[in-house]
Motif scaffolding. Sequence first.
Motif, mmCIF file in Angstrom:
data_model
loop_
_atom_site.group_PDB
_atom_site.id
_atom_site.type_symbol
_atom_site.label_atom_id
_atom_site.label_comp_id
_atom_site.label_asym_id
_atom_site.label_seq_id
_atom_site.Cartn_x
_atom_site.Cartn_y
_atom_site.Cartn_z
ATOM 1 N N VAL A 30 0.837 -1.206 0.000
ATOM 2 C CA VAL A 30 0.000 0.000 0.000
ATOM 3 C C VAL A 30 0.869 1.253 0.000
ATOM 4 N N GLU A 31 1.950 1.233 0.784
ATOM 5 C CA GLU A 31 2.824 2.402 0.831
ATOM 6 C C GLU A 31 3.545 2.614 -0.495
ATOM 7 N N MET A 32 3.907 1.524 -1.165
ATOM 8 C CA MET A 32 4.519 1.656 -2.492
ATOM 9 C C MET A 32 3.555 2.299 -3.475
ATOM 10 N N VAL A 33 2.304 1.853 -3.454
ATOM 11 C CA VAL A 33 1.300 2.441 -4.346
ATOM 12 C C VAL A 33 1.084 3.910 -4.000
ATOM 13 N N HIS A 34 1.024 4.215 -2.720
ATOM 14 C CA HIS A 34 0.863 5.605 -2.297
ATOM 15 C C HIS A 34 1.997 6.470 -2.834
ATOM 16 N N ASN A 35 3.223 5.994 -2.718
ATOM 17 C CA ASN A 35 4.366 6.770 -3.203
ATOM 18 C C ASN A 35 4.390 6.853 -4.727
ATOM 19 N N PHE A 36 3.910 5.816 -5.380
ATOM 20 C CA PHE A 36 3.741 5.859 -6.833
ATOM 21 C C PHE A 36 2.817 7.010 -7.215
ATOM 22 N N THR A 37 1.701 7.161 -6.486
ATOM 23 C CA THR A 37 0.766 8.255 -6.790
ATOM 24 C C THR A 37 1.397 9.616 -6.512
ATOM 25 N N LEU A 38 2.238 9.708 -5.472
ATOM 26 C CA LEU A 38 2.898 10.976 -5.159
ATOM 27 C C LEU A 38 3.854 11.393 -6.273
ATOM 28 N N VAL A 39 4.629 10.440 -6.765
ATOM 29 C CA VAL A 39 5.582 10.733 -7.842
ATOM 30 C C VAL A 39 4.849 11.277 -9.061
ATOM 31 N N HIS A 40 3.770 10.603 -9.444
ATOM 32 C CA HIS A 40 3.028 11.015 -10.634
ATOM 33 C C HIS A 40 2.214 12.284 -10.391
ATOM 34 N N ASP A 41 1.681 12.454 -9.180
ATOM 35 C CA ASP A 41 0.972 13.702 -8.844
ATOM 36 C C ASP A 41 1.896 14.901 -8.970
ATOM 37 N N ASP A 42 3.113 14.753 -8.460
ATOM 38 C CA ASP A 42 4.078 15.853 -8.516
ATOM 39 C C ASP A 42 4.434 16.211 -9.953
ATOM 40 N N ILE A 43 4.479 15.200 -10.805
ATOM 41 C CA ILE A 43 4.740 15.455 -12.223
ATOM 42 C C ILE A 43 3.564 16.220 -12.838
ATOM 43 N N MET A 44 2.362 15.754 -12.569
ATOM 44 C CA MET A 44 1.165 16.384 -13.134
ATOM 45 C C MET A 44 1.000 17.823 -12.643
ATOM 46 N N ASP A 45 1.317 18.048 -11.367
ATOM 47 C CA ASP A 45 1.153 19.381 -10.779
ATOM 48 C C ASP A 45 2.387 20.256 -10.949
ATOM 49 N N ASN A 46 3.454 19.668 -11.486
ATOM 50 C CA ASN A 46 4.732 20.375 -11.641
ATOM 51 C C ASN A 46 5.238 20.943 -10.310
ATOM 52 N N ASP A 47 5.028 20.171 -9.244
ATOM 53 C CA ASP A 47 5.524 20.586 -7.928
ATOM 54 C C ASP A 47 7.022 20.335 -7.829
ATOM 55 N N GLU A 48 7.700 21.207 -7.124
ATOM 56 C CA GLU A 48 9.155 21.106 -7.018
ATOM 57 C C GLU A 48 9.634 20.549 -5.685
ATOM 58 N N MET A 49 8.784 20.602 -4.642
ATOM 59 C CA MET A 49 9.198 20.152 -3.317
ATOM 60 C C MET A 49 8.140 19.253 -2.689
ATOM 61 N N ARG A 50 8.596 18.254 -1.940
ATOM 62 C CA ARG A 50 7.731 17.411 -1.131
ATOM 63 C C ARG A 50 8.566 16.876 0.030
ATOM 64 N N HIS A 51 7.983 16.869 1.223
ATOM 65 C CA HIS A 51 8.709 16.450 2.434
ATOM 66 C C HIS A 51 9.971 17.290 2.655
ATOM 67 N N GLY A 52 9.972 18.517 2.118
ATOM 68 C CA GLY A 52 11.122 19.380 2.307
ATOM 69 C C GLY A 52 12.308 19.074 1.406
ATOM 70 N N VAL A 53 12.123 18.188 0.423
ATOM 71 C CA VAL A 53 13.201 17.844 -0.527
ATOM 72 C C VAL A 53 12.665 17.973 -1.951
ATOM 73 N N PRO A 54 13.551 18.061 -2.942
ATOM 74 C CA PRO A 54 13.077 18.136 -4.326
ATOM 75 C C PRO A 54 12.242 16.914 -4.689
ATOM 76 N N THR A 55 11.197 17.131 -5.483
ATOM 77 C CA THR A 55 10.383 16.015 -5.946
ATOM 78 C C THR A 55 11.237 15.115 -6.846
ATOM 79 N N VAL A 56 10.737 13.904 -7.091
ATOM 80 C CA VAL A 56 11.529 12.905 -7.820
ATOM 81 C C VAL A 56 11.889 13.395 -9.220
ATOM 82 N N HIS A 57 10.928 14.000 -9.918
ATOM 83 C CA HIS A 57 11.232 14.436 -11.289
ATOM 84 C C HIS A 57 12.180 15.627 -11.325
ATOM 85 N N LYS A 58 12.196 16.424 -10.244
ATOM 86 C CA LYS A 58 13.138 17.539 -10.184
ATOM 87 C C LYS A 58 14.553 17.049 -9.879
ATOM 88 N N LYS A 59 14.661 16.032 -9.057
ATOM 89 C CA LYS A 59 15.985 15.532 -8.654
ATOM 90 C C LYS A 59 16.594 14.574 -9.689
#
Length: 326
Positions: free
Chosen positions: A70-99
């Motif tokens: 479940v946690e893997m799926v949750h993090n999968f959604t976070l990675v793709h959400d950040d891409i869709m929203d073009n967010d640059e930070m999550r948990h105080g660190v660069p998002t996966v697509h930014k890093k």
Amino acid sequence: MKKTKQIEKNAKTVNRYLNSKLKGNPKKLYDAAGHLIVNGGKRLRPYMVIRSCQILGGKSSNAMPAASAVEMVHNFTLVHDDIMDNDEMRHGVPTVHKKFGMPIAILAGDVLFSKAFQVITDSKLSPNATIQLVSRLAKACVDVCEGQLLDVKMAEEGKIPTEAEYITMVSKKTAALFDVSCAMGAICATSKIKDISNLSSFGRNLGIAFQITDDLIGVMGDPKLTKKPVGNDLREGKKSLPILIAIKSAKGKDKKIILKAFGNSKISKNDLNKAIDVIRSLNIEENVRKQALKYADRAEKSLSIYSGPAKTELISLLDFVVKRSV
């Protein structure tokens, strides 16, 4: 405080298990897949999987693969959400697509999604339980995708949605993973349909309460505490419950300030901050938290026939979720 410590203790156990499963080559791919996991997160969903198993007399070790999945799926959604929203930070660190760049981020999300099902099928549960877990998680993933698109469509449409439409979207986008967390935990302990249904209901209503509270924090939270940029939802035109209530509540000049920022990707930081200040001045927090409490009460009733430490911890989780400020 005690509840936070219990969640943190559980998170450490889950993290060790997750890290053991997210290793491989090319190393950079797995570094990207585990990036958000190693940099934060409360692990609420795995916590719910394990406690939902324990409330029915099951062993936490039997629930760990499902909790990890479940946690893997949750993090999968976070990675793709950040891409869709073009967010640059999550948990105080660069998002996966930014890093790591867009191609690796997409692949990292795919790895997390695929690994989730691999972990379940590698567990030592009965074939029947494994089939149920895979089926439940697959349906939840479909619900999340449908809910995500509903959210996008709401943002694109000119009309203001009703509260019922918002709840339908939230039930899929967010509550589906809470629902399946508790259902999967129950499956790890029993095959009784009624128990699985009760825990599923608990998770679904908790998930709705969680998202309502999360949306409130997204509008009014302190970025120093949340480690999330405040105002993104407003700028992107996301019709979260606090924003809907704010638009309906504001009058005259205040309403114009909010609407100027709402869905305006080119809004200046100064004008965005003005809109956030106006929303805070409307004192909508009590109204929004009442809505969250309504679903928390429904969740609590779902567990009325159970007793024991695991039930106590799940019920106190409701209080933690609804009253949290980060």
